[in-house]
Design a protein around this motif. Structure first.
Motif, PDB file in Angstrom:
ATOM      1  N   ASP A 211       0.826  -1.217   0.000  1.00 44.19           N
ATOM      2  CA  ASP A 211       0.000   0.000   0.000  1.00 44.19           C
ATOM      3  C   ASP A 211       0.864   1.272   0.000  1.00 44.19           C
ATOM      4  O   ASP A 211       0.691   2.165   0.829  1.00 44.19           O
ATOM      5  CB  ASP A 211      -0.953   0.001   1.197  1.00 44.19           C
ATOM      6  CG  ASP A 211      -2.063   1.042   1.042  1.00 44.19           C
ATOM      7  OD1 ASP A 211      -2.323   1.451  -0.105  1.00 44.19           O
ATOM      8  OD2 ASP A 211      -2.642   1.453   2.068  1.00 44.19           O
ATOM      9  N   VAL A 212       1.832   1.288  -0.916  1.00 37.95           N
ATOM     10  CA  VAL A 212       2.677   2.468  -1.100  1.00 37.95           C
ATOM     11  C   VAL A 212       2.805   2.724  -2.600  1.00 37.95           C
ATOM     12  O   VAL A 212       2.289   1.961  -3.424  1.00 37.95           O
ATOM     13  CB  VAL A 212       4.088   2.275  -0.493  1.00 37.95           C
ATOM     14  CG1 VAL A 212       4.005   2.121   1.016  1.00 37.95           C
ATOM     15  CG2 VAL A 212       4.790   1.064  -1.119  1.00 37.95           C
ATOM     16  N   THR A 213       3.515   3.778  -2.971  1.00 41.37           N
ATOM     17  CA  THR A 213       3.741   4.060  -4.387  1.00 41.37           C
ATOM     18  C   THR A 213       4.886   3.199  -4.914  1.00 41.37           C
ATOM     19  O   THR A 213       5.703   2.685  -4.148  1.00 41.37           O
ATOM     20  CB  THR A 213       4.096   5.544  -4.598  1.00 41.37           C
ATOM     21  OG1 THR A 213       5.358   5.814  -3.975  1.00 41.37           O
ATOM     22  CG2 THR A 213       3.020   6.444  -4.004  1.00 41.37           C
ATOM     23  N   GLU A 214       4.928   3.067  -6.249  1.00 38.40           N
ATOM     24  CA  GLU A 214       6.016   2.299  -6.854  1.00 38.40           C
ATOM     25  C   GLU A 214       7.363   2.980  -6.623  1.00 38.40           C
ATOM     26  O   GLU A 214       8.398   2.309  -6.506  1.00 38.40           O
ATOM     27  CB  GLU A 214       5.752   2.124  -8.360  1.00 38.40           C
ATOM     28  CG  GLU A 214       4.532   1.259  -8.647  1.00 38.40           C
ATOM     29  CD  GLU A 214       4.337   1.003 -10.134  1.00 38.40           C
ATOM     30  OE1 GLU A 214       5.354   1.012 -10.875  1.00 38.40           O
ATOM     31  OE2 GLU A 214       3.182   0.802 -10.551  1.00 38.40           O
ATOM     32  N   ARG A 215       7.372   4.291  -6.535  1.00 38.02           N
ATOM     33  CA  ARG A 215       8.604   5.010  -6.238  1.00 38.02           C
ATOM     34  C   ARG A 215       9.119   4.642  -4.843  1.00 38.02           C
ATOM     35  O   ARG A 215      10.324   4.469  -4.651  1.00 38.02           O
ATOM     36  CB  ARG A 215       8.352   6.508  -6.337  1.00 38.02           C
ATOM     37  CG  ARG A 215       9.604   7.354  -6.120  1.00 38.02           C
ATOM     38  CD  ARG A 215       9.289   8.822  -6.273  1.00 38.02           C
ATOM     39  NE  ARG A 215      10.474   9.637  -6.060  1.00 38.02           N
ATOM     40  CZ  ARG A 215      10.484  10.969  -6.085  1.00 38.02           C
ATOM     41  NH1 ARG A 215       9.359  11.634  -6.346  1.00 38.02           N
ATOM     42  NH2 ARG A 215      11.594  11.643  -5.877  1.00 38.02           N
ATOM     43  N   THR A 216       8.191   4.508  -3.890  1.00 45.89           N
ATOM     44  CA  THR A 216       8.586   4.115  -2.533  1.00 45.89           C
ATOM     45  C   THR A 216       9.181   2.709  -2.536  1.00 45.89           C
ATOM     46  O   THR A 216      10.158   2.433  -1.837  1.00 45.89           O
ATOM     47  CB  THR A 216       7.380   4.177  -1.575  1.00 45.89           C
ATOM     48  OG1 THR A 216       6.909   5.525  -1.508  1.00 45.89           O
ATOM     49  CG2 THR A 216       7.759   3.701  -0.183  1.00 45.89           C
ATOM     50  N   VAL A 217       8.604   1.807  -3.326  1.00 44.98           N
ATOM     51  CA  VAL A 217       9.147   0.450  -3.428  1.00 44.98           C
ATOM     52  C   VAL A 217      10.587   0.496  -3.932  1.00 44.98           C
ATOM     53  O   VAL A 217      11.473  -0.183  -3.399  1.00 44.98           O
ATOM     54  CB  VAL A 217       8.282  -0.427  -4.356  1.00 44.98           C
ATOM     55  CG1 VAL A 217       8.979  -1.762  -4.637  1.00 44.98           C
ATOM     56  CG2 VAL A 217       6.920  -0.686  -3.726  1.00 44.98           C
TER      57      VAL A 217
END
Length: 252
Positions: free
Chosen positions: A37-43
């Motif tokens: 439940d985060v953004t792909e950038r955070t991943v």
């Protein structure tokens, strides 16, 4: 205060990410972002942090590229949820008692290490299981509970004198102060090798005859320790079902 919450949230997210990477061979960035439940950038940032921490994470380029833990790399810290940790602990109990892996001592050692880092809620579940656990032993085969074996193993590891409740071969209860040394598995039985402080000699107590033990807080200095396996094997020569065997030694 806000900064502290952010640090805690990041740590929990990284643990979750490691758990997901270990659960299946490959994940796309989008799949990981959706699960956490985060953004792909955070991943991508979190993957970079894990690599900095020593995790061997490989990736394929492109929008459909995936992340995976590299096979054959150094094993990272193992992340288990409650059900997985409970299942592993129960499996090790069964292996220690039944010899399913052919190395009961290794299974017991692994169980002891695991139990030391388990949350209290899982340990309570294991204790409840031990209290309700009944094993159908082979003919004339005694049975020692996993919880008791763990206590005996911990006493050997910690090197602190304990007060031992024991039932001798005539069925008489006795209480003795002993200096723990080793646990030995032989002839489908567990033996607790320790120095009897009162008698000043080494003994091999049958684990299934131990009623309980209580640490006394006195550090043990092992002097003139016997070969524990040899000590136990001598008990077989004394009879088919001997309760203990003794070897003279100096008082510690």
């Amino acid at each position: 205060m806000g900064k502290t919450r952010n640090v805690i949230s990041t740590s929990a997210r990284l643990l979750r990410l490691v758990s997901l990477l270990a659960a299946q061979p490959s994940w796309t960035n989008a799949e990981l972002a959706d699960r956490i439940d985060v953004t792909e950038r955070t991943v991508r940032r979190d993957i970079a942090k894990l690599r900095d921490l020593g995790y061997a994470i490989e990736s394929d380029p492109g929008p459909w590229g995936g992340y995976r833990l590299r096979a054959g790399s150094t094993v990272p810290p193992l992340i288990l949820d409650d059900e997985e940790a409970f299942a592993v602990a129960v499996g090790l109990c069964e292996a220690a008692l039944g010899g399913a892996l052919g190395g009961e001592r290794a299974a017991l050692s692994a169980l002891l290490k695991l139990r030391q880092v388990l949350p209290r809620r899982i340990i309570d579940r294991l204790d409840e299981r031990d209290a309700a656990f009944v094993a159908a032993a082979r003919a004339e085969e005694p049975h020692a509970m996993p919880g008791l074996l763990l206590e005996l193993a911990a006493a050997c590891r910690e090197g602190v004198r304990v007060r031992l409740s024991y039932v001798d071969w005539e069925g008489r209860g006795t209480v003795r102060d002993v200096d723990p040394y080793r646990l030995v598995h032989a002839e489908r039985r567990w033996y607790f090798v320790a120095r009897d402080v009162t008698e000043g000699r080494w003994r091999a107590f049958r684990a299934d005859a131990v009623g309980g033990l209580r640490p006394l807080g006195h550090p043990v200095e092992v002097v003139d320790a016997p070969d524990p396996a040899l000590l136990v094997s001598r008990s077989f020569g004394a009879g088919s079902n001997p309760p203990t065997e003794t070897v003279p030694g100096k008082e510690v």
